[in-house]
Design a protein around this motif. Structure first.
Motif, PDB file in Angstrom:
ATOM      1  N   SER A 159       0.846  -1.185   0.000  1.00  0.00           N
ATOM      2  CA  SER A 159       0.000   0.000   0.000  1.00  0.00           C
ATOM      3  C   SER A 159       0.883   1.236   0.000  1.00  0.00           C
ATOM      4  CB  SER A 159      -0.878   0.038   1.251  1.00  0.00           C
ATOM      5  OG  SER A 159      -1.705  -1.077   1.309  1.00  0.00           O
ATOM      6  N   GLY A 201       0.572   6.500   3.896  1.00  0.00           N
ATOM      7  CA  GLY A 201      -0.330   7.621   4.051  1.00  0.00           C
ATOM      8  C   GLY A 201      -1.750   7.306   3.645  1.00  0.00           C
ATOM      9  N   ALA A 202      -1.953   6.160   3.007  1.00  0.00           N
ATOM     10  CA  ALA A 202      -3.312   5.796   2.614  1.00  0.00           C
ATOM     11  C   ALA A 202      -4.127   5.382   3.831  1.00  0.00           C
ATOM     12  CB  ALA A 202      -3.279   4.665   1.602  1.00  0.00           C
ATOM     13  N   VAL A 203      -5.429   5.658   3.778  1.00  0.00           N
ATOM     14  CA  VAL A 203      -6.343   5.097   4.766  1.00  0.00           C
ATOM     15  C   VAL A 203      -6.700   3.718   4.219  1.00  0.00           C
ATOM     16  CG1 VAL A 203      -8.551   5.360   5.953  1.00  0.00           C
ATOM     17  CG2 VAL A 203      -7.209   7.363   5.384  1.00  0.00           C
ATOM     18  N   SER A 204      -5.754   2.792   4.378  1.00  0.00           N
ATOM     19  CA  SER A 204      -5.920   1.469   3.788  1.00  0.00           C
ATOM     20  C   SER A 204      -6.903   0.654   4.613  1.00  0.00           C
ATOM     21  CB  SER A 204      -4.566   0.757   3.751  1.00  0.00           C
ATOM     22  OG  SER A 204      -4.724  -0.575   3.339  1.00  0.00           O
ATOM     23  N   GLN A 205      -7.633  -0.227   3.944  1.00  0.00           N
ATOM     24  CA  GLN A 205      -8.528  -1.127   4.681  1.00  0.00           C
ATOM     25  C   GLN A 205      -7.799  -2.428   5.016  1.00  0.00           C
ATOM     26  OE1 GLN A 205     -10.549   1.437   5.080  1.00  0.00           O
ATOM     27  NE2 GLN A 205     -12.466   0.388   4.740  1.00  0.00           N
ATOM     28  N   ARG A 206      -6.511  -2.490   4.673  1.00  0.00           N
ATOM     29  CA  ARG A 206      -5.761  -3.725   4.866  1.00  0.00           C
ATOM     30  C   ARG A 206      -5.233  -3.892   6.284  1.00  0.00           C
ATOM     31  NH1 ARG A 206      -1.555  -3.818  -0.145  1.00  0.00           N
ATOM     32  NH2 ARG A 206      -2.793  -4.976  -1.658  1.00  0.00           N
ATOM     33  N   ALA A 207      -4.847  -5.109   6.597  1.00  0.00           N
ATOM     34  CA  ALA A 207      -4.252  -5.371   7.906  1.00  0.00           C
ATOM     35  C   ALA A 207      -2.825  -5.897   7.721  1.00  0.00           C
ATOM     36  CB  ALA A 207      -5.113  -6.349   8.672  1.00  0.00           C
ATOM     37  N   ASN A 227      -9.393   2.570  -0.565  1.00  0.00           N
ATOM     38  CA  ASN A 227      -9.535   3.315   0.694  1.00  0.00           C
ATOM     39  C   ASN A 227     -10.941   3.907   0.740  1.00  0.00           C
ATOM     40  OD1 ASN A 227      -9.439   6.003  -0.604  1.00  0.00           O
ATOM     41  ND2 ASN A 227      -7.382   5.337  -1.156  1.00  0.00           N
ATOM     42  N   PRO A 228     -11.350   4.414   1.908  1.00  0.00           N
ATOM     43  CA  PRO A 228     -12.735   4.864   2.051  1.00  0.00           C
ATOM     44  C   PRO A 228     -13.145   5.928   1.033  1.00  0.00           C
ATOM     45  CG  PRO A 228     -11.669   4.765   4.191  1.00  0.00           C
ATOM     46  CD  PRO A 228     -10.613   4.506   3.179  1.00  0.00           C
ATOM     47  N   THR A 249      -1.993   5.237   7.704  1.00  0.00           N
ATOM     48  CA  THR A 249      -0.876   4.459   8.237  1.00  0.00           C
ATOM     49  C   THR A 249       0.363   4.633   7.367  1.00  0.00           C
ATOM     50  OG1 THR A 249      -0.045   2.189   8.457  1.00  0.00           O
ATOM     51  CG2 THR A 249      -1.994   2.481   7.100  1.00  0.00           C
ATOM     52  N   ALA A 304       4.180   9.660   3.577  1.00  0.00           N
ATOM     53  CA  ALA A 304       2.811   9.617   4.093  1.00  0.00           C
ATOM     54  C   ALA A 304       2.254  11.021   4.260  1.00  0.00           C
ATOM     55  CB  ALA A 304       2.771   8.855   5.417  1.00  0.00           C
ATOM     56  N   TYR A 338      -6.198  13.468   1.037  1.00  0.00           N
ATOM     57  CA  TYR A 338      -7.343  13.643   1.941  1.00  0.00           C
ATOM     58  C   TYR A 338      -7.519  15.088   2.399  1.00  0.00           C
ATOM     59  CZ  TYR A 338      -6.616   8.626   2.056  1.00  0.00           C
ATOM     60  OH  TYR A 338      -6.422   7.330   1.693  1.00  0.00           O
TER      61      TYR A 338
END
Lengths: 455, 461
Positions: A30, A33-39, A378-379, B69, B88, B96
């Motif tokens: 990823s 800085g992304a609002v990733s939905q990953r874990a 991401n969202p 993240t 990031a 965003y």
């Protein structure tokens, strides 16, 4: 409709069918800085192994990793429930400085004394990978001390994404299932049963499939890892075929078992009527056909007759609705596209967290022109494409639910939080009922600000 | 499922946890950062941490929880996370477009020793945008410590000293729900006291449904307010564990006098909060509040016989547990076991310890309570097995014990994952106390109904 594009650096991860010829990028890290939905790796390993019900799952790390995974899997047990506790070494500052191996060994000793388990998994977390605790050595010594199996799971969070955690879990399972003695090795592939891989018994789904296969005349030897037990897993190599439901998590293990023991594997899906029937037929055929195939056909006819009118009833109410899909793996996305088709619902956006290239190719071949396909969304992207594509419904996991609701759209959980089985014929009815319940709920009449106030 | 918990105590020396009553710092920092207007919390570490924290907060609040993240890989762990964080920051502002990024660290980035202030200094931050940070190693304290550290960072980054103080109070609510923060603000409004509340997650994690997704909702403390907090006449820190560090930092940095009170759960703690505002701002307590208080006392009188002598076990976050214990005692209940997972402060230190605070409160019930800081739910379960209770109060995880021991259970605290609406409704203030009375009495009387033999089953209770 606007061409599907997004933020800088993300364009290659998104395509619109029929518009672009470029290949979708996937299986990549990823963007920072992304609002990733990953874990993370640990998450992947934990979700695969956690349904081993009579094991101690000891998380070696600070408290968070154990806290967040405490009983979140939703996989049910017919026997022991040790797996529903949360065990952690709760590493503190001094452990980070001086190393956590002694604390880990002491924690294993304490837990073994308290619970007398047959099996202990020890999971490494980010920090353990950095401070370099030797999990192998601690596990080996503890195993010798207690005369039980202690298996390290190399799942430091940063060493890849969730898919790497699936591999770590598969490595642990491969070790666990390996025949320990020549006598055991002689039994490889000798039972007439099969293993069912990649069903985690959410809401009891593995039980439904076990029952179907029993009716066809096929015994399930072990489920990896839904409602699993140590004893069942130890004799896993005796089966003569592995069937895989969740390919993302289990195809690697199936490959290793084929290589090491010559146990073949095949992909199946029990989501939706068509996939369920097709899978039952192929399993019966793979095991020799004949009377198995006959019984499979009887089961398919019997169950289809029972549920088809119910599904058709829902179909009449749902025709013309549009769905968006954002799930963990590509396999699930593929099944969902087909299942929505059975309900007369068109999938207009489809994405996954960890889908693989060949899965995205299948997805591309299944969906209509204009469908947006995206990896690691991401969202903001989910919002953008759901809105642009006019999706009435989103299928996703826990983090996507409130997003869909805020947009005034229906939602279905196809992850750990689901409360009824979605597998097989019974599951297909549940799915249709859930789609209907959420899409046709009266709450949406109030969804727009001032919606009901003025009329 | 807790059948295996033995009644006999054996000393546990490994330091490991069985069924924790706490979680790690970063989630507390993330929650606090959400309470700043236009702020995107950023987790500097692996993807999993951010994913877990968002998941956990989403389940508790049932609202979209946004956070980014650094997406650590093996390379970053070896060579340091500076490049990841700089990328990031650049990406976040580009994609965003928040006003502020609040960076918190994880156990990984703390251990490899990333120097966050230096990285931020070198980062490409657009004009008018801000980045601030808190160090939140997961191997120290708990989620409450993380909340406290991020709140303190708001002071150290933004508060500006002022020569002339304004007639306004700083209110630091602590790790409570947005419904509680709204109630604390309502009380301050009724008192006619101008105030700055930070952090303030109301309007961020309890947003209305409009048919649109808003990445940065209307709520949250504004940066100008954080700056202005240095000009306040008084800081009221509610809850020693979550709030007093920030209050002390503000006292040191900007000479704003600070008072640390209990989280205003129950009548005594709410009185203390109201009186603190009254003393500092010489306001009369308005009739509306007097009336509420009188109603609460009326309700407590109407119901006191339901509670008297009932044994209760309370667990959760230290500030909330302290308030709940005090209220339970004022209802005539006997706190038998009181436990928090957060480490409790040194016994005998200036600021006191959790054990000492609770012992002083619980002692008023005439019973010596079992009190434990830094404990886990295995320990609580063992205590309950040895001395059973009539009621259990705590977060969702208490449901295992409640089921195993067949005890009525009231959910208060964080996290509550299996019920909704709770985050909108306060447990603080007089109104919150009324709600607690209803919840506790409801649980006890439902149980009485359930257990009553036919001949004892009554309509009027």
């Amino acid at each position: 409709m606007a061409q599907a594009v997004a933020i800088d650096g993300r364009q290659d991860f998104i395509t619109t069918k029929g518009r672009q010829i470029s290949r979708l990028k996937c299986d990549d890290d990823s963007i920072a800085g992304a609002v990733s939905q990953r874990a993370c790796v640990y998450c992947g390993a934990r979700v695969v192994l956690n349904p081993i019900t009579d094991a101690i799952h000891l998380v070696h790390g600070p408290i968070g990793c154990a806290s967040y995974t405490w009983d979140i899997r939703g996989s049910l047990t017919s026997g022991e429930d040790l797996y529903r506790n949360s065990f952690s070494t709760d590493l503190k500052e001094r452990d980070i400085i001086f190393g956590g191996e002694k604390k880990l060994a002491a924690a294993i000793d304490e837990l073994v004394a308290k619970y007398s388990p047959k099996l202990v998994f020890i999971y490494s977390t980010c920090i353990v990978g950095v401070i370099g605790d030797d999990l192998e050595a601690v596990a080996k010594a503890a195993a010798n001390r207690h005369g039980i199996e202690v298996i390290p799971v190399q799942s430091s969070g940063f060493a890849g994404n969730k898919a790497a955690g699936y591999r770590a879990a598969c490595d642990a399972l491969f070790r666990l299932t390996a025949p320990a003695t020549p006598a055991e090795a002689a039994l490889v592939g000798k039972d007439r049963s099969i293993n069912y891989l990649g069903d985690f018994n959410l809401a009891g789904e593995a039980w439904i499939i076990r029952d179907y296969l029993a009716q066809v005349g096929v015994d399930i030897n072990a489920v990896f890892t839904g409602d699993s037990s140590y004893g069942e897993l130890k004799k896993a190599t005796r089966a003569r075929l592995n069937i895989i439901q969740c390919a993302g998590s289990m195809v690697y293990l199936a490959g290793r078992m084929e290589e090491a023991y010559g146990i073949p594997y095949m992909h199946v899906s029990f989501l939706g009527l068509a996939d369920t029937a097709d899978s039952l037929r192929r399993i019966a055929a793979a095991l020799g056909g004949g009377s198995l195939s006959e019984r499979a056909e009887e089961l398919i006819a019997r169950e289809t007759a029972k549920v088809q009118p119910v599904i058709d009833g829902y179909r009449a109410k749902l025709a013309g609705k549009k769905a968006a899909v954002y799930v963990g793996g590509g396999f699930k996305a593929i099944s969902l596209i087909k299942q929505f088709r059975e309900l007369g619902v068109e999938v207009v956006m489809v994405g996954t967290q960890t889908g693989r290239k060949e899965e995205y190719e299948t997805i591309d071949s299944l969906v209509a022109d204009g469908t947006v396909i995206l990896d690691d969304a991401n969202p903001s992207e989910l919002e953008k494409f759901m809105t642009e594509q006019g999706a009435d419904l989103l299928v996703g996991g826990v983090k996507e639910r409130p997003l869909a609701y805020k947009l005034g759209r229906a939602f279905i959980d196809h992850n750990h939080d689901r409360k009824h089985p979605l597998s097989g014929y019974a599951g297909a009815v549940n799915f249709a009922a859930e789609v209907y319940t959420t899409l046709c709920s009266p709450v949406w009449r109030h969804a727009k600000m001032g919606g009901d106030l003025d009329g | 499922m807790l059948d295996a918990t033995p009644k006999e105590f054996t000393e546990r020396t490994s330091g490991g946890m069985i069924n924790p009553a706490k979680t790690c710092q970063p989630i507390g920092a993330m929650y606090a950062a959400l309470g700043v207007h236009g702020c995107l919390p950023h987790s500097h570490g692996s993807q999993g941490c951010c994913s877990y924290h968002r998941m956990h907060l989403t389940r508790h609040f049932r609202d979209p929880i946004m956070a980014s993240t650094s997406s650590f890989t093996e390379g970053a762990s070896v060579f340091g996370g500076g490049a990841n964080l700089k990328t990031a920051i650049k990406n976040i502002f580009q994609i965003y477009n928040p006003d502020i990024i609040a960076v918190h660290t994880t156990c990984l980035t703390e251990t490899i020793g990333d120097d966050i202030p230096s990285i931020i200094k070198d980062a490409d931050i657009p004009e008018g945008k801000t980045v601030f940070h808190a160090n939140t190693p997961s191997y120290q304290g708990s989620h409450i410590t993380g909340f406290s550290n991020m709140t303190k960072a708001m002071v150290s980054y933004f508060a500006e000293a002022a020569a002339i103080k304004k007639e306004q109070a700083n209110l630091i609510p602590g790790f409570v729900n947005p419904g509680d923060m709204r109630e604390i603000k309502r009380i301050a409004h009724l008192m006619g006291v101008p105030f700055i509340m930070f952090p303030d997650t109301s309007g961020v994690v309890d947003t209305p449904m409009t048919g649109e997704f808003v990445m940065f909702p209307k709520g949250g403390t504004k940066l100008a307010e954080l700056a202005d907090s240095g000009a306040s006449k008084l800081t009221v820190a509610l809850g020693r564990f979550a709030s007093s560090d920030a209050a002390e930092a503000l006292a040191k940095k900007c000479r704003v006098p600070a008072v640390t009170l209990k989280t205003p759960i129950g009548i005594k703690a709410t009185d203390a909060f109201v009186m603190a505002l009254r003393r500092a701002f010489v306001k009369e307590v308005p009739w509306a509040l007097e009336e509420e208080r009188g109603q609460l006392v009326d309700i407590m009188t109407d119901t006191h016989f339901h509670f008297h002598g009932k044994k209760v076990a309370i667990f959760g976050d230290p500030d909330v547990v302290t308030g709940l214990t005090e209220f339970a005692v004022s209802l005539g209940m006997v706190p038998v076991h009181v436990l928090t997972g957060t480490p409790g402060g040194a016994i005998g230190s200036d600021v006191g310890s959790f054990e000492e605070d609770i012992a002083a409160i619980a002692g008023q019930s005439g019973h010596k309570a079992n009190i434990k800081a830094g404990g886990d739910l295995f320990a609580l379960h063992q205590l309950i097995k040895n001395e059973p209770v009539d009621l259990l109060i705590g977060n969702t995880y208490g449901k295992y014990i409640a089921r195993a021991e067949d005890i009525p259970f009231v959910r208060v605290g964080f996290p509550i994952l299996d019920r909704s609406v709770h985050s909108y409704l306060p447990v603080v203030g007089y109104r919150g106390a009324m709600r607690l009375v209803e919840m506790i009495a409801g649980a006890l009387l439902d149980r009485q109904d359930r257990d009553a033999a036919d001949e004892d089953f009554e309509l009027v209770m």
